[in-house]
Design an enzyme around this catalytic site. Structure first.
Site, PDB file in Angstrom:
ATOM      1  CD  GLU A 138      -8.726   3.112   7.728  1.00 46.79           C
ATOM      2  OE1 GLU A 138      -7.866   2.228   7.853  1.00 46.79           O
ATOM      3  OE2 GLU A 138      -8.507   4.313   7.925  1.00 46.79           O
ATOM      4  CD  GLN A 163      -2.616  -1.314   2.589  1.00 50.49           C
ATOM      5  OE1 GLN A 163      -2.649  -2.364   3.213  1.00 50.49           O
ATOM      6  NE2 GLN A 163      -3.248  -0.233   3.011  1.00 50.49           N
ATOM      7  NE  ARG A 187     -12.851  -0.342   5.162  1.00 54.05           N
ATOM      8  CZ  ARG A 187     -13.574  -0.727   4.131  1.00 54.05           C
ATOM      9  NH1 ARG A 187     -13.712  -2.018   3.882  1.00 54.05           N
ATOM     10  NH2 ARG A 187     -14.153   0.153   3.358  1.00 54.05           N
ATOM     11  CB  CYS A 188      -7.914  -0.014  12.880  1.00 55.16           C
ATOM     12  SG  CYS A 188      -6.158   0.277  12.753  1.00 55.16           S
TER      13      CYS A 188
END
Lengths: 782, 291, 165
Positions: free
Chosen positions: A736, A216, A366-367
């Protein structure tokens, strides 16, 4: 003739064309001539000394070329590597393994199946050592010290605190009401459908490494590889990292895993391309996890329900190495957003990081850098306080929300929220779900012994890391970048420092450029992920692409528009001050027929540019955001509980999100659907635990329970729009938010259904047997 | 992820397949749907030297009523049973069970014969067939024989099949008037094995009393189980609330679940109690012509 | 140690010598070079590898290539005909039924087989029909919408139904 849609339009995605045909290029699709395959031998033990590694059988097998061990790497100074959190991590152990499934050796073979056979034939002797899986036990003085390589012989990694300890203690002492609750947020695993992997290709003639990788953050990887392997002759101008199509990231594809380093080493050794792609079980058992926070939470309030103070103490289980990819000053990420949507006068938060015999990581799911943990905690605690005081949880929140007039709002823990209107979002959600009628229904159902609950989560997110005065990862500032070039025929190519893994940047970034320049989206190619061409960026995670990179895109486009104006003035023989812009063209004020389109201007940039101005029409922008952005929302979950089986059935789930100005509402809605599902999962289904010996429980998809279409409710979504005052497009980001906000809504619904029985809290995942046990303990059954 | 090597055979007839079993004995594994065997092979928990693929043998896949029996060919896929009008109309217990095995893709390959022969206590067909009172037809070198399903499951993954026998057919008494059945499964998510599952087959006589009751329990013991005491408590009685509750409690006492990731043993026991009651009520309702 | 197999893939006969243990998904991806079918797990759970085998949707990671000898396989590459997208592909695009795209081929193949059996499905039936296919990105809402949309398109133009399989 193609149209320039711009912001706010549900433009269909450009990237779909290849995916719906099965023509995406994911890492495992790559096949290079002469390519070799790397498979990894992993430890069955959570803590053990390696007494022998026997490779003869493996090396004798057909197609097996080499077996790499820690001692081999050590000769090149590669047995250890830095983590993104300034700790270090073993690539391969020299003599001690620290978690089950840790990489122990790597087998290189000519074919995938032969590499697997080779890995099965490597023999390793282990001497088990005492295992520590409980971080509280790890902090005791009698616990085995797991990191012999550290100067400080302790399992305590760091202590971090923020807020005013004394003022908060006073506030608690003086409070009318306090509530306290221990909450455990278990370990979970992001499990994007594509696992991690790479193809490393070392060109000995050029001295160049090309690394296709599920990453990413390709630029950060390039720099890290250059720093780590510089002494082996790898220099940054001769490293090319290519992140092709990525099958989901969610943070799991940010860290550097040993497999990548091994593939690079193997390619350098052999001069051949080397592919490493992990199996799902390897992915779940060894790659970056998320959560694993043990929290003691307290809130203080006045009798009338006004919240006054907050105090959270957390033990953070980081596994054997601190490899969470947090910004460097924030070992607990942005957990201090935990005052949430509420106006707390005083607050104090402390977090202690601890080593245990588990895989490293911490923030891949996804935090948003621990915002899931923060949001879950405050929303659970607010619900506990409201119920304790006998107040309706919606009324309680409306009473305590930061008022719309208070923005920009400085929280007691130091964040300046850019904008928000929490009352509007919650009221909208209440209206959508029919809140008043549901509460009436609940009263009736209670009389007849049926269990029905309504759970609210009114979260504030914090994204867009981040301003250079506060944020860096390994020293790299967290700006992001865009480079746009317009061709003579008016088409454009735009490259960004981020990397989409499904968020649709090829479309949304094109929309921004269309918005600013009037070039149709179809005429714009957006590229990301190739470090040879893309400008330097910190990548896509923690919902930062829209707040940072999209802003860079807008700024770069505006630079182009500024130059275009000069060219237009030249073409129209007018002065710049007399020109007006209407998307796609400049015209002379008062004489609209005297106009030049952006396409005409682009052509002129190469054929008729004004003297004193350079030819060409392009711009680069590196955007350093002045602040983070603060998306928010209110979610309401309605749940019914089966008294016989303990099953929680979500009847309705309404999500009102506010991410400021929206680039593409279709994509935003899709992000919310996906995010909600990744909030549902930890609330009811997913967890990874370890037994006393450090054996993983839930280490494959047989027991690690990703929701299917049957478990997932039909999400109902809506929005409010409160633009960010500092973002060039007023946009905030949303990727998110739903994962942050959803778990508490679901947990609160369950507890709301059971509160009248005397139940205060059940830790997630709220599985049927936990509910069953709670019901039976309180005398309820079918 | 990658299985170990093996030699592969694809016989065209049952005798050919039997001969392969005779020749290779325990070193050979039969491949039907493959969705129990192949996953084990991919994890290298099973590494047979010989794999005998049954899928090219004609005439092993059928659903038909004949001579007073419902006969199911061993290679009938779960999906075929799930979508069969005959099953849904006349054998609701079997249709219910077929529907909840794993997921729709696995059901397209998995077979009823393979599932029963695999004898996983978590396999839904075992409990369903115990409730239905089925018979297993096995074919070996000496011909065929019939094994009542109550004698079929000997242990975890162990059946009464001899190493040289192939399960070729399952049969049960043809459905008649006043019969009903139901299979209820509690699972953590679709596709999982049961936390617990209960199959009930019963017939009601003219007075509404239970005439023939079979109750099978899934994944709550070392094999698929029959809840015999529970069935006896219902036989001859009307399935009123009190009787059903007694039977359900008996079923819970008859099982022997293990505590695992699906939940503690006492939870599973209580789920058996709850599901037995619900399944009996549903079966009775269907026997009366409803649902 | 090769076994000669002949498999009709998307309407074309393909032949190769394969080991018995070669998984069908690897035959498709590595031997035939058709990488649209993906691998997402190792325990037959995720469905990313879904293809059609003699018209039935199956998980190609749990089938040996030798089992497909003499049979017909259809993959995502066989959905479009003469360059024209299948209604499912159009619908997934129009309804935003994909994000990272990794589960998409398997999801569409499962949907393709499902719609052949259930051409006028309810939302509930669609969710049941794809319950063997995991998606991490979309939360399924738009996938269901896409399949519903495709069902309508197919009922309106039945001629667009068959791909090459």
């Amino acid at each position: 003739m193609a149209e320039a849609h711009g912001m706010g339009h549900a433009v269909k995605r450009k990237e779909d064309a290849r995916f719906i045909r099965g023509k995406g290029t994911y890492i495992d699709d790559l096949k290079l001539p002469g390519m070799l395959y790397l498979d990894i031998v992993r430890s069955p033990y959570a803590h053990a000394r390696i007494t022998a590694i026997r490779t003869e059988k493996a090396l004798a097998m057909p197609g097996v070329l080499a077996v790499i061990t820690g001692r081999d790497l050590d000769k090149y100074g590669l047995a250890w590597m830095p983590t993104l959190m300034s700790d270090r991590q073993m690539v391969l152990p020299i003599d001690t393994v620290l978690y089950q499934a840790q990489e122990v050796a790597a087998v290189l073979a000519t074919e995938r199946y032969l590499a697997a056979d080779g890995a099965a034939a490597v023999e390793v002797d282990y001497e088990p050592l005492p295992v520590v899986v409980d971080p509280k036990k790890a902090l005791r003085s009698d616990a085995p010290v797991l990191r012999a390589d550290r100067e400080q012989k302790t399992n305590h990694i760091w202590h971090w605190e923020v807020g005013d300890r004394t003022a908060t203690a006073q506030a608690f002492a003086q409070a009318d009401v306090t509530v306290a609750q221990d909450l455990y947020i278990p370990r979970i695993h992001v499990s994007s459908i594509e696992t991690c992997g790479c193809v490393a290709q070392w060109d000995a003639v050029e001295g160049k490494l090309t690394l296709w990788m599920t990453t990413q953050a390709p630029h950060a990887i390039r720099t890290v590889v250059a720093l780590v392997a510089g002494h082996l002759g790898l220099a940054e101008h001769k490293i090319r990292v290519i992140s092709p199509d990525i099958g989901g990231g969610f943070g799991g594809k940010v860290p550097v895993y040993p497999g990548y380093v091994l593939a690079v080493a193997a390619s350098v050794l052999t001069g051949k391309p080397v592919k490493w792609i992990e199996d799902r079980m390897e992915n779940i058992q060894a790659d970056s996890f998320a959560r694993d926070y043990h929290i003691t939470a307290e809130l203080a309030a006045k009798r009338d329900g006004t919240l006054t103070a907050l105090r959270f103490k957390t033990i953070a289980d980081h596994g054997a190495f601190d490899a969470a990819a947090n910004p460097s000053k924030f070992p607990a990420g942005l957990f201090s957003i935990c005052t949430g949507s509420y106006d707390f006068r005083s607050a104090f938060v402390e977090v202690d990081g601890v080593y245990t015999n588990k895989p490293p990581g911490g923030i891949a799911y996804r935090c948003s850098f621990r915002v899931t943990e923060a949001s879950y905690t405050i929303e659970r605690m607010v619900d506990i306080m409201a119920h304790q005081l006998g107040m309706d949880p919606a009324e309680f929140r409306l009473r305590n929300f930061i008022r719309p007039e208070a923005f920009p709002y400085k929280s007691a823990l130091g964040w300046t929220y850019d904008s928000g209107n929490y009352h509007a979002a919650l009221k909208k959600a209440m209206e959508m779900v029919g809140y008043a009628a549901l509460r009436k229904e609940q009263v009736e159902k209670r009389r007849s012994g049926e269990l029905m609950g309504i759970g609210i989560s009114s979260f504030t997110e914090i994204v867009g890391a981040g301003p250079s005065h506060t944020f860096d990862i390994l020293g790299l500032k967290m700006f992001d970048s865009a480079e746009i070039r317009v061709h003579p025929t008016g088409k454009a190519v735009a490259r960004f420092g981020t990397k989409s893994q499904g968020q649709g940047h090829e479309t949304t970034y094109a929309q921004i450029i269309a918005h600013e320049l009037g070039i149709p989206e179809d005429d714009i190619v957006v590229e990301e992920g190739d470090t040879d061409t893309a400008p330097y960026g910190l990548g896509t995670y923690a919902s930062r692409s829209t707040p940072v990179a999209a802003a860079a895109g807008a700024v770069a486009a505006r630079k182009i528009r500024d130059k275009a104006k000069k060219i237009a003035a030249h073409l129209l023989e007018a002065s710049e001050q007399d020109l007006e812009w209407e998307r796609g063209k400049f015209f002379v004020r008062g004489s609209p027929q005297r106009a030049k389109t952006i396409q005409e201007i682009a052509f002129a940039a190469y054929t008729n540019h004004p003297q004193g101005l350079e030819a060409g029409l392009e711009a680069v922008a590196y955007y350093d955001p002045p602040n983070l952005t603060f998306p928010f929302g209110s979610y309401i979950c309605v749940a019914d509980i089966d008294k016989g089986t303990g099953e929680v059935k979500i009847r309705r789930f309404v999500a009102v999100d506010d991410c400021g100005n929206i680039i593409n509402p279709m994509i935003v809605e899709g992000q919310i659907h996906g995010g909600l599902t990744m909030g549902l999962a930890p609330a009811l289904y997913e967890e990874i635990t370890y037994d006393e010996d450090g054996n993983i429980r839930g280490g494959s998809f047989m027991d690690y329970l990703l929701p299917t279409s049957m478990e997932t409710p039909r999400w109902e979504t809506a929005k409010t729009v409160t633009p960010s005052p500092h973002h060039p497009l007023g946009a905030k980001g949303v990727g998110e938010s739903a994962t942050v906000g959803a778990p508490a809504a679901i947990a609160n619904a369950v507890i709301d259904a059971l509160w009248h029985l005397g139940v205060r809290h059940i830790d997630i995942p709220i599985t049927p047997w936990k509910v069953w046990r709670t019901l039976r303990e309180h005398g309820v059954s079918e | 992820m990658i299985p170990a090597s093996f030699e592969y055979f694809s016989p065209r007839t049952v005798p050919e397949a039997v001969n392969l079993l005779v020749r290779y004995g325990q070193e050979a594994k039969l491949l039907a749907g493959g969705h129990s065997l192949v996953p084990l092979m991919k994890l290298r928990l099973a590494a047979p030297r010989y794999v005998v693929d049954l899928n090219r043998i004609d005439g092993l896949s059928y659903i038909r009523e004949a001579d007073g029996f419902l006969r199911l060919g061993a290679l009938t896929r779960h999906a075929e049973i799930e979508t069969s009008e005959l099953m849904r109309g006349r054998y609701p217990l079997l249709a219910d069970a077929a529907r909840v095995i794993s997921d729709p893709l696995v059901r397209n390959m998995g077979t009823i014969g393979g599932s029963l022969a695999h004898a996983d206590p978590a396999g839904d067909w075992g409990a369903a067939m115990l409730a239905a009172g089925a018979e297993i037809v096995a074919t070996g070198p000496g011909g065929t024989r019939t094994i009542p399903v109550e004698e079929f499951f000997e242990g975890t993954f162990v059946t009464a099949l001899r190493p040289d026998e192939i399960l070729t057919e399952i049969r049960l008494p043809q459905a008649g008037r006043g019969q009903g059945g139901a299979y209820l499964k509690l699972e953590r998510k679709v596709g999982d094995f049961a936390i617990a599952a209960v199959g009930v087959a019963l017939a009601l006589d003219g007075d509404g009393a239970c005439r023939r009751v079979g109750i099978g329990l899934c994944n709550v013991g070392s094999t698929s189980l029959r809840a015999e005491k529970a069935a006896r408590l219902l036989t001859g009685q009307k399935p009123d609330d009190a009787t059903v509750a007694r039977a359900a409690a008996a079923a819970a006492a008859e099982c022997d679940p293990a505590s695992d990731l699906r939940g503690p043993a006492e939870y599973k026991r209580d789920v058996v109690r709850v599901l037995t009651a619900r399944a009996v009520r549903l079966a009775a309702q269907r026997a009366r012509g409803g649902a | 140690m090769g076994t000669r197999i002949s498999v009709t893939v998307n309407g074309t006969v393909r032949e190769a010598d394969v080991e018995p243990r070669l998984l069908l998904v690897h035959f498709i991806r590595e031997i035939l070079g058709m990488t649209g079918t993906h691998i997402g797990c190792d325990t037959t759970n995720c469905g990313a590898c879904t293809v059609l085998l003699d018209g039935r949707a199956v998980k190609s990671c749990t089938i040996f290539a030798v089992q497909a000898d003499g049979r017909a396989v259809m993959t995502v590459e066989g959905l479009a005909r003469d360059g024209q997208l299948h209604p499912l592909q159009e619908a997934f695009h129009q309804q935003h039924g994909l994000q990272c795209g990794f589960c998409t081929p398997g999801m569409m193949m499962a949907a393709y087989a499902f719609l052949q059996r259930t051409p006028n499905p309810t939302e509930e039936q669609i969710r049941w029909g794809i319950s063997g296919n995991l998606c991490r990105c979309t939360g399924y809402v738009n996938i269901v919408a896409a399949i519903k949309d495709a069902a309508e398109k197919l009922r309106a133009s039945p001629a667009r139904a068959g791909g090459r399989g």
